[in-house]
Design a protein around this motif. Structure first.
Motif, PDB file in Angstrom:
ATOM      1  N   GLN A  65       0.834  -1.206   0.000  1.00 24.81           N
ATOM      2  CA  GLN A  65       0.000   0.000   0.000  1.00 24.81           C
ATOM      3  C   GLN A  65       0.870   1.258   0.000  1.00 24.81           C
ATOM      4  O   GLN A  65       0.593   2.225  -0.723  1.00 24.81           O
ATOM      5  N   THR A  66       1.937   1.229   0.791  1.00 18.58           N
ATOM      6  CA  THR A  66       2.846   2.373   0.866  1.00 18.58           C
ATOM      7  C   THR A  66       3.577   2.591  -0.457  1.00 18.58           C
ATOM      8  O   THR A  66       3.712   3.721  -0.937  1.00 18.58           O
ATOM      9  N   MET A 111       3.368   5.853  -3.143  1.00 19.86           N
ATOM     10  CA  MET A 111       4.498   6.597  -3.708  1.00 19.86           C
ATOM     11  C   MET A 111       4.416   6.659  -5.227  1.00 19.86           C
ATOM     12  O   MET A 111       4.710   7.680  -5.837  1.00 19.86           O
ATOM     13  N   LEU A 112       4.017   5.551  -5.857  1.00 13.69           N
ATOM     14  CA  LEU A 112       3.869   5.549  -7.312  1.00 13.69           C
ATOM     15  C   LEU A 112       2.825   6.563  -7.759  1.00 13.69           C
ATOM     16  O   LEU A 112       3.008   7.273  -8.749  1.00 13.69           O
ATOM     17  N   GLU A 113       1.724   6.640  -7.025  1.00 13.54           N
ATOM     18  CA  GLU A 113       0.642   7.547  -7.397  1.00 13.54           C
ATOM     19  C   GLU A 113       1.053   9.008  -7.208  1.00 13.54           C
ATOM     20  O   GLU A 113       0.678   9.881  -7.990  1.00 13.54           O
ATOM     21  N   SER A 171      11.159  -3.189  -9.936  1.00 17.55           N
ATOM     22  CA  SER A 171      10.533  -2.530 -11.092  1.00 17.55           C
ATOM     23  C   SER A 171       9.084  -2.978 -11.194  1.00 17.55           C
ATOM     24  O   SER A 171       8.814  -4.163 -11.379  1.00 17.55           O
ATOM     25  N   PRO A 172       8.137  -2.058 -11.068  1.00 16.43           N
ATOM     26  CA  PRO A 172       6.728  -2.453 -11.157  1.00 16.43           C
ATOM     27  C   PRO A 172       6.302  -2.728 -12.594  1.00 16.43           C
ATOM     28  O   PRO A 172       6.949  -2.288 -13.550  1.00 16.43           O
ATOM     29  N   LEU A 173       5.227  -3.462 -12.721  1.00 16.45           N
ATOM     30  CA  LEU A 173       4.566  -3.634 -14.006  1.00 16.45           C
ATOM     31  C   LEU A 173       3.630  -2.463 -14.237  1.00 16.45           C
ATOM     32  O   LEU A 173       3.140  -1.831 -13.290  1.00 16.45           O
ATOM     33  N   ILE A 205      10.629   3.536 -15.477  1.00 17.49           N
ATOM     34  CA  ILE A 205      10.639   4.965 -15.152  1.00 17.49           C
ATOM     35  C   ILE A 205      10.371   5.178 -13.665  1.00 17.49           C
ATOM     36  O   ILE A 205      10.851   6.141 -13.065  1.00 17.49           O
ATOM     37  N   ARG A 206       9.614   4.258 -13.057  1.00 19.28           N
ATOM     38  CA  ARG A 206       9.241   4.430 -11.652  1.00 19.28           C
ATOM     39  C   ARG A 206       9.752   3.256 -10.804  1.00 19.28           C
ATOM     40  O   ARG A 206       9.001   2.638 -10.056  1.00 19.28           O
ATOM     41  N   ASP A 207      11.038   2.955 -10.898  1.00 17.03           N
ATOM     42  CA  ASP A 207      11.625   1.910 -10.071  1.00 17.03           C
ATOM     43  C   ASP A 207      11.498   2.263  -8.597  1.00 17.03           C
ATOM     44  O   ASP A 207      11.642   3.427  -8.199  1.00 17.03           O
ATOM     45  N   LEU A 208      11.246   1.250  -7.786  1.00 17.46           N
ATOM     46  CA  LEU A 208      11.144   1.394  -6.337  1.00 17.46           C
ATOM     47  C   LEU A 208      12.392   0.814  -5.682  1.00 17.46           C
ATOM     48  O   LEU A 208      13.069  -0.040  -6.256  1.00 17.46           O
TER      49      LEU A 208
END
Length: 258
Positions: free
Chosen positions: A50-51, A55-57, A97-99, A234-237
């Motif tokens: 959830q956290t 951050m992605l949003e 890396s998210p999908l 682009i949005r690696d965590l």
């Protein structure tokens, strides 16, 4: 009292996590979230996901160090009060890396959602789903008859993917898993392991008769006609782990659990 290098503290609303917040605030000083350059996350795997999604949003991504006050804690470190400043200093960072799922519904609506663990397609009724599977714009399976299919990241390969008899992927493998859910035809197909740069497209055949939903982690889009999935670099965590209890070690050891 120790002050972290601009670390913020966030916690799930559960009683154990809130009690831990009180202990940590009495021992350490913390930055406010807008001023932080890292996060300490208290809770379980669900709260960590959830956290990360939050951050992605918000498009403000910070390294996260989790401590388990939930159930499984696969994405978390052990909860300990003393020495937290030293643990964070020594923590080993892992890139996740998210999908990115782009789902188009029967009515033409388009939904773009990230997924850290997996994107899954699931039949909505008692009718089996029929899917056309493409990889990099090439048809690799004209018709898959099944309950569904999922695409999993290495971080998510030990979750729903493993329950569906999919492969466990090492965190740094740069691979993704394409795993059928209860396949009926072709009956012996057990899925595929693909390079993370692969682009996967899933078209729902007979979508009106055999409705299918698409789920990006916990967020669902119903009555989809086509779903496109690719890694979003682009949005690696970044998730941080104690060196002696790192995520890649956990993933490796999951392969030996009966």
């Amino acid at each position: 009292m120790t002050r972290f290098r601009r670390s913020a503290l966030i916690a799930s609303p559960t009683s154990p996590a809130q009690a831990a917040v009180a202990d940590l605030r009495s021992r350490y000083e913390w930055a406010d979230l807008p001023d932080a350059d890292s996060l300490v996350v208290l809770g379980g795997d669900g709260f960590m996901l959830q956290t990360l999604h939050a951050m992605l949003e918000r498009r403000r991504i910070l390294p996260a160090f989790g401590m388990n006050l939930g159930t499984v804690g696969f994405l978390m470190n052990e909860w300990r009060l003393p020495g937290l400043d030293d643990r964070i200093e020594r923590a080993r960072p892992f890139r996740v890396s998210p999908l990115l799922m782009t789902a188009t519904t029967i009515d033409g609506e388009r939904h773009v959602l990230p997924a850290i663990n997996e994107v899954s397609l699931l039949r909505e009724t008692r009718q089996t789903a029929k899917l056309l599977v493409e990889v990099n714009d090439r048809v690799v399976m004209p018709e898959l008859v099944c309950d569904g299919i999922l695409v999993a990241t290495p971080a998510g390969s030990t979750a729903y993917n493993l329950s569906a008899n999919g492969p466990i992927l090492p965190l740094e493998s740069k691979l993704i898993a394409l795993t059928p859910i209860s396949p009926f035809r072709p009956r012996r197909w057990r899925g595929a392991i693909l390079p993370e740069k692969a682009r996967i497209s899933l078209t729902v055949l007979e979508a009106d008769k055999r409705p299918v939903s698409a789920v990006a982690d916990q967020r669902e889009v119903r009555d989809v006609s086509r779903v496109e999935i690719a890694i979003d670099h682009i949005r690696d965590l970044t998730i941080m782990f104690d060196p002696e209890h790192a995520l890649d070690d956990r993933i490796t050891m999951e392969q030996f659990i009966a």
